[in-house]
Design a protein around this motif. Structure first.
Motif, PDB file in Angstrom:
ATOM      1  N   THR A 137       0.853  -1.191   0.000  1.00 15.57           N
ATOM      2  CA  THR A 137       0.000   0.000   0.000  1.00 15.57           C
ATOM      3  C   THR A 137       0.895   1.249   0.000  1.00 15.57           C
ATOM      4  OG1 THR A 137      -0.119   0.161   2.425  1.00 15.57           O
ATOM      5  CG2 THR A 137      -1.806  -1.165   1.320  1.00 15.57           C
ATOM      6  N   ILE A 138       0.428   2.278  -0.658  1.00  9.54           N
ATOM      7  CA  ILE A 138       1.124   3.570  -0.644  1.00  9.54           C
ATOM      8  C   ILE A 138       0.075   4.656  -0.425  1.00  9.54           C
ATOM      9  CG2 ILE A 138       2.687   5.162  -1.833  1.00  9.54           C
ATOM     10  CD1 ILE A 138       3.480   2.893  -3.687  1.00  9.54           C
ATOM     11  N   THR A 139       0.299   5.500   0.554  1.00 15.88           N
ATOM     12  CA  THR A 139      -0.589   6.637   0.785  1.00 15.88           C
ATOM     13  C   THR A 139       0.158   7.933   0.465  1.00 15.88           C
ATOM     14  OG1 THR A 139       0.041   6.744   3.115  1.00 15.88           O
ATOM     15  CG2 THR A 139      -1.927   5.463   2.556  1.00 15.88           C
ATOM     16  N   ALA A 140      -0.604   8.909   0.046  1.00 14.51           N
ATOM     17  CA  ALA A 140      -0.060  10.245  -0.229  1.00 14.51           C
ATOM     18  C   ALA A 140      -0.918  11.255   0.529  1.00 14.51           C
ATOM     19  CB  ALA A 140      -0.084  10.542  -1.725  1.00 14.51           C
ATOM     20  N   ASP A 141      -0.293  11.986   1.452  1.00 11.69           N
ATOM     21  CA  ASP A 141      -1.022  12.927   2.307  1.00 11.69           C
ATOM     22  C   ASP A 141      -0.387  14.311   2.219  1.00 11.69           C
ATOM     23  OD1 ASP A 141      -2.825  10.934   3.678  1.00 11.69           O
ATOM     24  OD2 ASP A 141      -0.867  10.116   4.230  1.00 11.69           O
ATOM     25  N   PRO A 142      -1.211  15.377   2.265  1.00 11.75           N
ATOM     26  CA  PRO A 142      -0.656  16.735   2.212  1.00 11.75           C
ATOM     27  C   PRO A 142       0.294  16.993   3.376  1.00 11.75           C
ATOM     28  CG  PRO A 142      -3.054  16.771   1.937  1.00 11.75           C
ATOM     29  CD  PRO A 142      -2.685  15.392   2.373  1.00 11.75           C
ATOM     30  N   VAL A 143       1.420  17.612   3.091  1.00 18.22           N
ATOM     31  CA  VAL A 143       2.350  17.989   4.153  1.00 18.22           C
ATOM     32  C   VAL A 143       1.708  19.025   5.067  1.00 18.22           C
ATOM     33  CG1 VAL A 143       4.572  19.085   4.635  1.00 18.22           C
ATOM     34  CG2 VAL A 143       4.370  17.444   2.750  1.00 18.22           C
ATOM     35  N   ASN A 144       0.948  19.927   4.480  1.00 21.85           N
ATOM     36  CA  ASN A 144       0.235  20.964   5.241  1.00 21.85           C
ATOM     37  C   ASN A 144      -1.205  20.983   4.746  1.00 21.85           C
ATOM     38  OD1 ASN A 144      -0.654  23.202   6.641  1.00 21.85           O
ATOM     39  ND2 ASN A 144       1.115  24.471   6.138  1.00 21.85           N
ATOM     40  N   GLN A 145      -2.080  20.349   5.491  1.00 21.50           N
ATOM     41  CA  GLN A 145      -3.478  20.198   5.079  1.00 21.50           C
ATOM     42  C   GLN A 145      -4.118  21.561   4.789  1.00 21.50           C
ATOM     43  OE1 GLN A 145      -5.240  17.316   4.619  1.00 21.50           O
ATOM     44  NE2 GLN A 145      -6.964  18.532   3.917  1.00 21.50           N
ATOM     45  N   GLY A 146      -4.754  21.674   3.618  1.00 24.82           N
ATOM     46  CA  GLY A 146      -5.429  22.905   3.237  1.00 24.82           C
ATOM     47  C   GLY A 146      -4.519  23.950   2.643  1.00 24.82           C
ATOM     48  N   VAL A 147      -3.208  23.694   2.656  1.00 26.20           N
ATOM     49  CA  VAL A 147      -2.245  24.637   2.078  1.00 26.20           C
ATOM     50  C   VAL A 147      -1.513  24.005   0.896  1.00 26.20           C
ATOM     51  CG1 VAL A 147      -0.189  26.050   2.503  1.00 26.20           C
ATOM     52  CG2 VAL A 147      -1.955  25.845   4.265  1.00 26.20           C
ATOM     53  N   THR A 148      -0.915  22.836   1.115  1.00 27.53           N
ATOM     54  CA  THR A 148      -0.243  22.145   0.015  1.00 27.53           C
ATOM     55  C   THR A 148      -1.182  21.180  -0.704  1.00 27.53           C
ATOM     56  OG1 THR A 148       0.559  20.393   1.496  1.00 27.53           O
ATOM     57  CG2 THR A 148       1.977  22.320   1.177  1.00 27.53           C
ATOM     58  N   GLY A 149      -2.336  20.908  -0.119  1.00 30.17           N
ATOM     59  CA  GLY A 149      -3.313  20.028  -0.747  1.00 30.17           C
ATOM     60  C   GLY A 149      -4.475  19.777   0.193  1.00 30.17           C
ATOM     61  N   ARG A 150      -5.594  19.323  -0.371  1.00 30.66           N
ATOM     62  CA  ARG A 150      -6.782  19.017   0.441  1.00 30.66           C
ATOM     63  C   ARG A 150      -7.058  17.519   0.475  1.00 30.66           C
ATOM     64  NH1 ARG A 150     -11.394  20.163  -1.217  1.00 30.66           N
ATOM     65  NH2 ARG A 150     -10.869  20.405  -3.424  1.00 30.66           N
ATOM     66  N   ARG A 151      -6.874  16.836  -0.640  1.00 34.42           N
ATOM     67  CA  ARG A 151      -7.284  15.441  -0.743  1.00 34.42           C
ATOM     68  C   ARG A 151      -6.144  14.487  -0.362  1.00 34.42           C
ATOM     69  NH1 ARG A 151      -9.925  14.758  -6.577  1.00 34.42           N
ATOM     70  NH2 ARG A 151      -7.966  15.782  -7.212  1.00 34.42           N
ATOM     71  N   HIS A 152      -6.537  13.307   0.146  1.00 33.98           N
ATOM     72  CA  HIS A 152      -5.601  12.238   0.496  1.00 33.98           C
ATOM     73  C   HIS A 152      -5.785  11.104  -0.517  1.00 33.98           C
ATOM     74  CE1 HIS A 152      -4.899  13.913   4.638  1.00 33.98           C
ATOM     75  NE2 HIS A 152      -6.044  14.497   4.319  1.00 33.98           N
ATOM     76  N   PHE A 153      -4.669  10.459  -0.886  1.00 33.02           N
ATOM     77  CA  PHE A 153      -4.722   9.443  -1.941  1.00 33.02           C
ATOM     78  C   PHE A 153      -4.108   8.122  -1.444  1.00 33.02           C
ATOM     79  CE2 PHE A 153      -4.374  13.620  -3.992  1.00 33.02           C
ATOM     80  CZ  PHE A 153      -5.524  13.614  -4.758  1.00 33.02           C
ATOM     81  N   TYR A 154      -4.476   7.053  -2.166  1.00 34.31           N
ATOM     82  CA  TYR A 154      -4.049   5.707  -1.790  1.00 34.31           C
ATOM     83  C   TYR A 154      -3.964   4.855  -3.054  1.00 34.31           C
ATOM     84  CZ  TYR A 154      -4.879   0.843  -0.151  1.00 34.31           C
ATOM     85  OH  TYR A 154      -4.828  -0.507   0.063  1.00 34.31           O
ATOM     86  N   VAL A 155      -2.974   3.986  -3.099  1.00 36.44           N
ATOM     87  CA  VAL A 155      -2.888   2.997  -4.181  1.00 36.44           C
ATOM     88  C   VAL A 155      -2.309   1.714  -3.596  1.00 36.44           C
ATOM     89  CG1 VAL A 155      -0.539   3.526  -4.995  1.00 36.44           C
ATOM     90  CG2 VAL A 155      -2.268   2.730  -6.628  1.00 36.44           C
ATOM     91  N   ASP A 156      -2.681   0.592  -4.191  1.00 34.73           N
ATOM     92  CA  ASP A 156      -2.103  -0.687  -3.765  1.00 34.73           C
ATOM     93  C   ASP A 156      -1.704  -1.489  -4.994  1.00 34.73           C
ATOM     94  OD1 ASP A 156      -4.504  -1.663  -4.772  1.00 34.73           O
ATOM     95  OD2 ASP A 156      -5.409  -1.941  -2.786  1.00 34.73           O
TER      96      ASP A 156
END
Length: 244
Positions: free
Chosen positions: A204-223
């Motif tokens: 599994t790989i997750t991708a999360d914003p370093v600074n929520q609401g500033v560098t990104g809003r959505r969280h992603f996932y792939v397997d």
């Protein structure tokens, strides 16, 4: 024609007074009286411009400062020195324009900055999705190349190097590292399952914003399936909806 001894303007012969400075000459032919030049006075408009300019942080006062400043400068220039206050008029003008300029800049910034921030977040999110797809493809290539290992133990195994199972040379340094962070997103890799021989059969790989609401809003996932999933409220997982 003769010249007024007080303001040096040309006046008609026989004139009783100067039409420019107002000095009375006396009877025609008589010597000019020893009258001191009229004392100049300060323009009331210049004073009003200065006072309004001091209150430039109030927009109506700033506009008044600019209007009175221009009117007083015009009046002073036409007076041939009889009216003073040019410095006050200029100061009022400058402060007035500052008072007008600052709100305009703030309004433009209030409109532009949120739009720029949204555009930047959208670009970061697109880059994160692209990175997850690159990871998914590279992990599949790695598993085929290293069947005794299965999927990589770490994302660093996919990075540049000798091209073996330790450093498969499938991704560049920005992604092929142990704890990658790129375009405002941090990526986290984990081996999900192994078989009885210890080979990694899923990840599994997750991708999360370093600074929520500033560098990104959505969280992603792939397997290992290669399907990218998204979550708006928290970390995405296998139960999150697929990215459309």
């Amino acid at each position: 024609m003769k010249t007024c001894p007080y303001c040096a303007k040309p006046v008609a012969d026989g004139a009783q007074f100067c039409q420019f400075c107002g000095i009375t000459f006396g009877n025609p032919g008589s010597p000019l009286p020893a009258v001191a030049p009229a004392q100049g006075h300060t323009s009331g408009k210049a004073i009003g411009s200065l006072v309004s300019g001091i209150l430039f942080f109030i927009l109506p006062a700033a506009i008044v400062a600019v209007v009175l400043g221009h009117l007083s400068l015009s009046e002073i220039n036409r007076s041939s020195g009889r009216i003073q206050g040019k410095g006050m008029a200029l100061t009022g003008l400058i402060l007035g324009y500052v008072g007008i300029f600052i709100p305009v800049v703030l309004i433009i910034a209030a409109i532009a900055i949120p739009n720029l921030l949204r555009s930047k977040m959208a670009a970061n999110e697109a880059a994160a999705v692209g990175a997850l797809r690159s990871y998914s493809y590279a992990a599949g290539v790695y598993a085929a190349k290293c069947p005794n290992v299965g999927f990589p133990k770490s994302l660093a195994n996919l990075g540049p190097g000798s091209g073996d199972c330790e450093r498969a040379d499938l991704l560049d340094n920005s992604l092929g590292t142990g704890a990658p962070s790129k375009s405002g997103y941090a990526f986290h890799y984990a081996v999900a399952e192994t078989d009885r021989l210890g080979q990694a059969t899923s990840f599994t790989i997750t991708a999360d914003p370093v600074n929520q609401g500033v560098t990104g809003r959505r969280h992603f996932y792939v397997d290992y399936t290669g399907v990218v999933r998204v979550n708006l409220t928290g970390q995405a997982d296998s139960g999150s909806p697929a990215l459309q």
